[in-house]
Write a protein that holds these residues in place. Structure first.
Motif, short mmCIF file in Angstrom:
data_model
loop_
_atom_site.label_atom_id
_atom_site.label_comp_id
_atom_site.label_asym_id
_atom_site.label_seq_id
_atom_site.Cartn_x
_atom_site.Cartn_y
_atom_site.Cartn_z
N ASP A 1 -78.00 -49.94 97.75
CA ASP A 1 -76.60 -49.52 97.85
C ASP A 1 -76.14 -49.45 99.30
O ASP A 1 -75.01 -49.09 99.59
N GLY A 2 -77.04 -49.79 100.24
CA GLY A 2 -76.69 -49.78 101.67
C GLY A 2 -76.91 -48.45 102.35
O GLY A 2 -76.58 -48.30 103.53
N PRO B 1 -73.09 -44.59 100.92
CA PRO B 1 -71.74 -45.17 101.00
C PRO B 1 -70.69 -44.22 100.39
O PRO B 1 -70.94 -43.58 99.37
N ASN B 2 -69.58 -44.11 101.06
CA ASN B 2 -68.43 -43.32 100.60
C ASN B 2 -68.72 -41.82 100.50
O ASN B 2 -67.97 -41.10 99.86
N HIS B 3 -69.78 -41.36 101.14
CA HIS B 3 -70.07 -39.92 101.15
C HIS B 3 -69.50 -39.33 102.44
O HIS B 3 -69.48 -39.99 103.49
N SER C 1 -76.33 -35.46 96.57
CA SER C 1 -76.84 -36.82 96.74
C SER C 1 -76.67 -37.61 95.45
O SER C 1 -77.00 -37.11 94.37
N PRO C 2 -76.18 -38.85 95.55
CA PRO C 2 -76.05 -39.68 94.36
C PRO C 2 -77.40 -40.18 93.82
O PRO C 2 -77.46 -40.79 92.77
N ALA D 1 -68.42 -51.95 109.82
CA ALA D 1 -69.55 -52.00 108.90
C ALA D 1 -69.12 -51.48 107.53
O ALA D 1 -68.34 -50.54 107.42
N LEU D 2 -69.66 -52.10 106.49
CA LEU D 2 -69.32 -51.71 105.13
C LEU D 2 -70.26 -50.67 104.55
O LEU D 2 -69.89 -49.95 103.62
N TYR D 3 -71.48 -50.60 105.07
CA TYR D 3 -72.51 -49.72 104.53
C TYR D 3 -73.10 -48.87 105.64
O TYR D 3 -73.16 -49.29 106.80
N PRO D 4 -73.61 -47.67 105.29
CA PRO D 4 -74.21 -46.82 106.33
C PRO D 4 -75.30 -47.50 107.14
O PRO D 4 -75.36 -47.31 108.36
N CYS D 5 -76.14 -48.32 106.52
CA CYS D 5 -77.20 -48.98 107.30
C CYS D 5 -76.60 -49.91 108.36
O CYS D 5 -77.18 -50.10 109.42
#
Length: 140
Positions: free
Chosen positions: A29-30, A37-39, A55-56, A108-112
């Motif tokens: 999920d990145g 993501p989105n958190h 946490s999801p 960037a689209l994802y936390p990583c």
């Protein structure tokens, strides 16, 4: 004299707090660390370490390093990932992958992909992935 002292204190603070190498994975999920993501924690700007209770992914309660800490106080970050499930993330993290040239997507689209050490050293961000994760972006 004042400027010199300020610069010295800033250097001393950085020298004390520097982590020289950190090895991280990234999820399909990145996410990395416990930055999903989105958190809301992806947008944390003041804390170096933060708690998460929603946490999801299990377990729901965790602690994590934040992006400001990772980007400011880690001299080198190595991401490792294997498997085809990581390929869509890699394709979204990098905008250009050619022989000898790799560019990160901005924004960037994802936390990583948001992890970008401010270190002035070469190779401050390294991605180690297998053929399944990389897809056609790796020569054998």
């Amino acid at each position: 004299m004042h400027n010199y002292c300020f610069e010295f204190l800033a250097f001393a603070k950085l020298a004390i707090l520097t982590i020289f190498v950190i090895n991280r994975g990234f999820g399909p999920d990145g996410h990395t660390c416990s930055l999903f993501p989105n958190h809301r924690l992806v947008n944390e700007q003041t804390k170096w370490v933060a708690s998460i209770d929603d946490s999801p992914k299990p377990p729901p309660s965790r602690i994590t390093l934040t992006l400001p800490f990772l980007n400011q106080y880690c001299r080198q970050i190595i991401f490792c990932g294997v498997g085809e499930s990581k390929r869509p993330i890699l394709q979204s993290v990098f905008t250009k992958v050619e022989e000898g040239v790799v560019e990160l997507c901005n924004p960037a689209l994802y936390p990583c992909g948001m992890v970008r050490p401010s270190s002035l050293h070469d190779n401050s961000l390294i991605w180690v992935v297998d053929q399944d994760a990389a897809g056609n972006n790796v020569k054998e």
